[in-house]
Design a protein around this motif. Sequence first.
Motif, PDB file in Angstrom:
ATOM      1  N   VAL A  72       7.265 105.506   3.318  1.00 27.81           N
ATOM      2  CA  VAL A  72       6.895 104.328   2.521  1.00 27.81           C
ATOM      3  C   VAL A  72       7.094 103.052   3.336  1.00 27.81           C
ATOM      4  O   VAL A  72       6.246 102.153   3.334  1.00 27.81           O
ATOM      5  N   GLY A  73       8.211 102.964   4.058  1.00 30.02           N
ATOM      6  CA  GLY A  73       8.497 101.774   4.855  1.00 30.02           C
ATOM      7  C   GLY A  73       7.424 101.515   5.907  1.00 30.02           C
ATOM      8  O   GLY A  73       6.964 100.386   6.099  1.00 30.02           O
ATOM      9  N   HIS A  74       7.001 102.569   6.573  1.00 37.62           N
ATOM     10  CA  HIS A  74       5.959 102.472   7.608  1.00 37.62           C
ATOM     11  C   HIS A  74       4.648 101.955   7.008  1.00 37.62           C
ATOM     12  O   HIS A  74       3.966 101.103   7.583  1.00 37.62           O
ATOM     13  N   ALA A  75       4.319 102.478   5.819  1.00 42.62           N
ATOM     14  CA  ALA A  75       3.111 102.003   5.128  1.00 42.62           C
ATOM     15  C   ALA A  75       3.273 100.540   4.728  1.00 42.62           C
ATOM     16  O   ALA A  75       2.330  99.737   4.864  1.00 42.62           O
ATOM     17  N   ALA A  76       4.457 100.180   4.258  1.00 38.63           N
ATOM     18  CA  ALA A  76       4.686  98.799   3.805  1.00 38.63           C
ATOM     19  C   ALA A  76       4.575  97.810   4.969  1.00 38.63           C
ATOM     20  O   ALA A  76       4.012  96.716   4.815  1.00 38.63           O
ATOM     21  N   VAL A  77       5.112  98.190   6.115  1.00 32.94           N
ATOM     22  CA  VAL A  77       5.004  97.299   7.289  1.00 32.94           C
ATOM     23  C   VAL A  77       3.530  97.023   7.585  1.00 32.94           C
ATOM     24  O   VAL A  77       3.107  95.869   7.776  1.00 32.94           O
ATOM     25  N   GLN A  78       2.729  98.072   7.583  1.00 34.78           N
ATOM     26  CA  GLN A  78       1.316  97.913   7.947  1.00 34.78           C
ATOM     27  C   GLN A  78       0.547  97.074   6.925  1.00 34.78           C
ATOM     28  O   GLN A  78      -0.242  96.197   7.289  1.00 34.78           O
ATOM     29  N   LEU A  79       0.772  97.367   5.636  1.00 31.63           N
ATOM     30  CA  LEU A  79       0.027  96.635   4.598  1.00 31.63           C
ATOM     31  C   LEU A  79       0.482  95.183   4.529  1.00 31.63           C
ATOM     32  O   LEU A  79      -0.330  94.281   4.272  1.00 31.63           O
ATOM     33  N   ALA A  80       1.770  94.939   4.770  1.00 36.26           N
ATOM     34  CA  ALA A  80       2.276  93.558   4.740  1.00 36.26           C
ATOM     35  C   ALA A  80       1.721  92.762   5.915  1.00 36.26           C
ATOM     36  O   ALA A  80       1.301  91.605   5.771  1.00 36.26           O
ATOM     37  N   ARG A  81       1.699  93.381   7.075  1.00 40.56           N
ATOM     38  CA  ARG A  81       1.173  92.702   8.265  1.00 40.56           C
ATOM     39  C   ARG A  81      -0.305  92.351   8.060  1.00 40.56           C
ATOM     40  O   ARG A  81      -0.751  91.239   8.354  1.00 40.56           O
ATOM     41  N   ARG A  82      -1.034  93.323   7.524  1.00 39.00           N
ATOM     42  CA  ARG A  82      -2.471  93.125   7.283  1.00 39.00           C
ATOM     43  C   ARG A  82      -2.720  92.014   6.259  1.00 39.00           C
ATOM     44  O   ARG A  82      -3.731  91.319   6.316  1.00 39.00           O
ATOM     45  N   ALA A  83      -1.769  91.837   5.353  1.00 37.11           N
ATOM     46  CA  ALA A  83      -1.923  90.818   4.306  1.00 37.11           C
ATOM     47  C   ALA A  83      -1.487  89.428   4.779  1.00 37.11           C
ATOM     48  O   ALA A  83      -1.503  88.486   3.982  1.00 37.11           O
ATOM     49  N   GLY A  84      -1.091  89.321   6.025  1.00 35.05           N
ATOM     50  CA  GLY A  84      -0.760  88.001   6.561  1.00 35.05           C
ATOM     51  C   GLY A  84       0.683  87.577   6.348  1.00 35.05           C
ATOM     52  O   GLY A  84       0.998  86.386   6.373  1.00 35.05           O
ATOM     53  N   ALA A  85       1.573  88.541   6.161  1.00 33.17           N
ATOM     54  CA  ALA A  85       2.994  88.219   6.002  1.00 33.17           C
ATOM     55  C   ALA A  85       3.685  88.239   7.366  1.00 33.17           C
ATOM     56  O   ALA A  85       3.204  88.853   8.317  1.00 33.17           O
ATOM     57  N   HIS A  86       4.836  87.567   7.417  1.00 32.78           N
ATOM     58  CA  HIS A  86       5.740  87.693   8.568  1.00 32.78           C
ATOM     59  C   HIS A  86       6.647  88.873   8.242  1.00 32.78           C
ATOM     60  O   HIS A  86       7.363  88.843   7.235  1.00 32.78           O
ATOM     61  N   VAL A  87       6.614  89.921   9.071  1.00 33.02           N
ATOM     62  CA  VAL A  87       7.237  91.189   8.695  1.00 33.02           C
ATOM     63  C   VAL A  87       8.466  91.482   9.558  1.00 33.02           C
ATOM     64  O   VAL A  87       8.372  91.558  10.784  1.00 33.02           O
ATOM     65  N   ILE A  88       9.589  91.644   8.875  1.00 34.20           N
ATOM     66  CA  ILE A  88      10.826  92.067   9.534  1.00 34.20           C
ATOM     67  C   ILE A  88      11.130  93.467   9.022  1.00 34.20           C
ATOM     68  O   ILE A  88      11.017  93.732   7.825  1.00 34.20           O
ATOM     69  N   SER A  89      11.490  94.360   9.932  1.00 32.45           N
ATOM     70  CA  SER A  89      11.817  95.717   9.485  1.00 32.45           C
ATOM     71  C   SER A  89      13.168  96.139  10.035  1.00 32.45           C
ATOM     72  O   SER A  89      13.512  95.796  11.163  1.00 32.45           O
ATOM     73  N   THR A  90      13.922  96.896   9.238  1.00 27.12           N
ATOM     74  CA  THR A  90      15.153  97.498   9.749  1.00 27.12           C
ATOM     75  C   THR A  90      14.914  98.972  10.037  1.00 27.12           C
ATOM     76  O   THR A  90      14.059  99.622   9.416  1.00 27.12           O
ATOM     77  N   VAL A  91      15.678  99.488  11.008  1.00 26.63           N
ATOM     78  CA  VAL A  91      15.644 100.910  11.384  1.00 26.63           C
ATOM     79  C   VAL A  91      17.055 101.279  11.827  1.00 26.63           C
ATOM     80  O   VAL A  91      17.930 100.410  11.896  1.00 26.63           O
ATOM     81  N   SER A  92      17.238 102.565  12.200  1.00 24.46           N
ATOM     82  CA  SER A  92      18.584 102.979  12.628  1.00 24.46           C
ATOM     83  C   SER A  92      18.624 103.448  14.081  1.00 24.46           C
ATOM     84  O   SER A  92      19.656 103.912  14.538  1.00 24.46           O
ATOM     85  N   SER A  93      17.506 103.388  14.791  1.00 20.09           N
ATOM     86  CA  SER A  93      17.519 103.843  16.189  1.00 20.09           C
ATOM     87  C   SER A  93      16.394 103.150  16.960  1.00 20.09           C
ATOM     88  O   SER A  93      15.458 102.610  16.365  1.00 20.09           O
ATOM     89  N   GLU A  94      16.515 103.238  18.278  1.00 22.74           N
ATOM     90  CA  GLU A  94      15.495 102.623  19.132  1.00 22.74           C
ATOM     91  C   GLU A  94      14.133 103.294  18.918  1.00 22.74           C
ATOM     92  O   GLU A  94      13.106 102.625  18.838  1.00 22.74           O
ATOM     93  N   ALA A  95      14.162 104.639  18.822  1.00 22.71           N
ATOM     94  CA  ALA A  95      12.894 105.368  18.653  1.00 22.71           C
ATOM     95  C   ALA A  95      12.207 104.942  17.351  1.00 22.71           C
ATOM     96  O   ALA A  95      10.986 104.726  17.320  1.00 22.71           O
ATOM     97  N   LYS A  96      12.984 104.792  16.278  1.00 17.36           N
ATOM     98  CA  LYS A  96      12.382 104.359  15.014  1.00 17.36           C
ATOM     99  C   LYS A  96      11.921 102.906  15.109  1.00 17.36           C
ATOM    100  O   LYS A  96      10.938 102.508  14.465  1.00 17.36           O
TER     101      LYS A  96
END
Length: 322
Positions: free
Chosen positions: A155-179
């Motif tokens: 869900v988070g991955h989808a939200a990042v993409q849809l938010a970016r596409r909608a013209g938002a400034h997107v900050i995301s948290t993760v728990s590792s470098e790979a993520k």
Amino acid sequence: MLAAYYERRGSSDVLDVGEIPTPGPGVGEVRVRLQVAAVNPTDWKSRSHTAPMDFERQVPGQDGAGVIEAVGPGVDIARIGERVWVYHAALQRPFGTAAQFTVVPSHQAVRIPDGVPVDQAAALGIPYLTAYGCLFADGPIEGQTILVHGGAGAVGHAAVQLARRAGAHVISTVSSEAKGVIAADAGAHVVIDYTADGAADAIRSAARAGVDRIIEVDLTRNLDVDLAVLVGGGAIVTYAADAADPVIPVRGLMTRNARLSFVLVYGFAPALLADGVAEVSSALAAGDLVPLPIVRFALTETAAAHDAVQSRTPAKVLIDIP
Ligand SMILES: NC(=O)c1ccc[n+]([C@@H]2O[C@H](COP(=O)([O-])OP(=O)(O)OC[C@H]3O[C@@H](n4cnc5c(N)ncnc54)[C@H](OP(=O)(O)O)[C@@H]3O)[C@@H](O)[C@H]2O)c1
């Protein structure tokens, strides 16, 4: 048809794979010959629930993709042969997507734009529609700062993409470098390790005037951080309930005029769901969506596929339909 199914709820041991009758499409329905099913946490959660079965036999799986091969009365026969992704296939219905065929209302079989791989289309339903509701239930987000916790989760991955596409400034948290790489590739402007000291400070400095909307996967753990970064009048939208319920800091929320809301994709108003489907379709056609890394299972391994999701395999779990 060959299908995975269960006749009582319980651990993944209740899943069998075998021949069951192929469903026929009723009025307004289509029958889809599935090629790939995608597994979500909801599949193992509803299989292991203590509630009585809704049907004598349940084929699990809300999401998948394939080709329409029969239509019921009232559906244009021109749809036969159309490549489609399917959502909500097992929502109050017995024939989910872990099978050679499913039957769904015509609008729940959505055309796949040319060139989009079936694996990517199969994995859209639950994660992308949930993300859409979390982001847009209160209106447009253009120009807003959106914090998506867990930007490498489905869900988070989808939200990042849809938010970016909608013209938002997107900050995301993760728990590792790979993520972090996955969240950045999805379009996050800033990626922050939520397990590191000073995560709240890092979000605050990335958020400039503060975060307008937080897409929350773990309210219990993140509530203090969320309150520390939210703008006055901002919203925290929670879609997961895996942890024990949090203690609600009423004064902290009140002094920020914060809005705390909760989202369940199965209860979306039809208009919100339709808008979500339309937006996901446009994003797909525009080439704006990227898939998560994939782990594949055979249909005969559906129990293992459920277990892989339950144990939080950090990838999208797909089932190949023979
Ligand atoms: N309400 C609805 O309609 C709806 C719809 C879909 C899913 N869900 C629920 O939402 C949850 C997630 O589903 P999913 O398919 O997205 O699962 P997923 O693919 O396993 O993703 C979950 C993500 O959350 C991250 N995460 C966990 N704790 C976190 C925290 N404290 N802060 C930031 N990120 C954190 C995980 O990353 P790390 O492990 O690296 O932390 C992981 O990337 C499940 O409980 C599911 O049942 C609800």
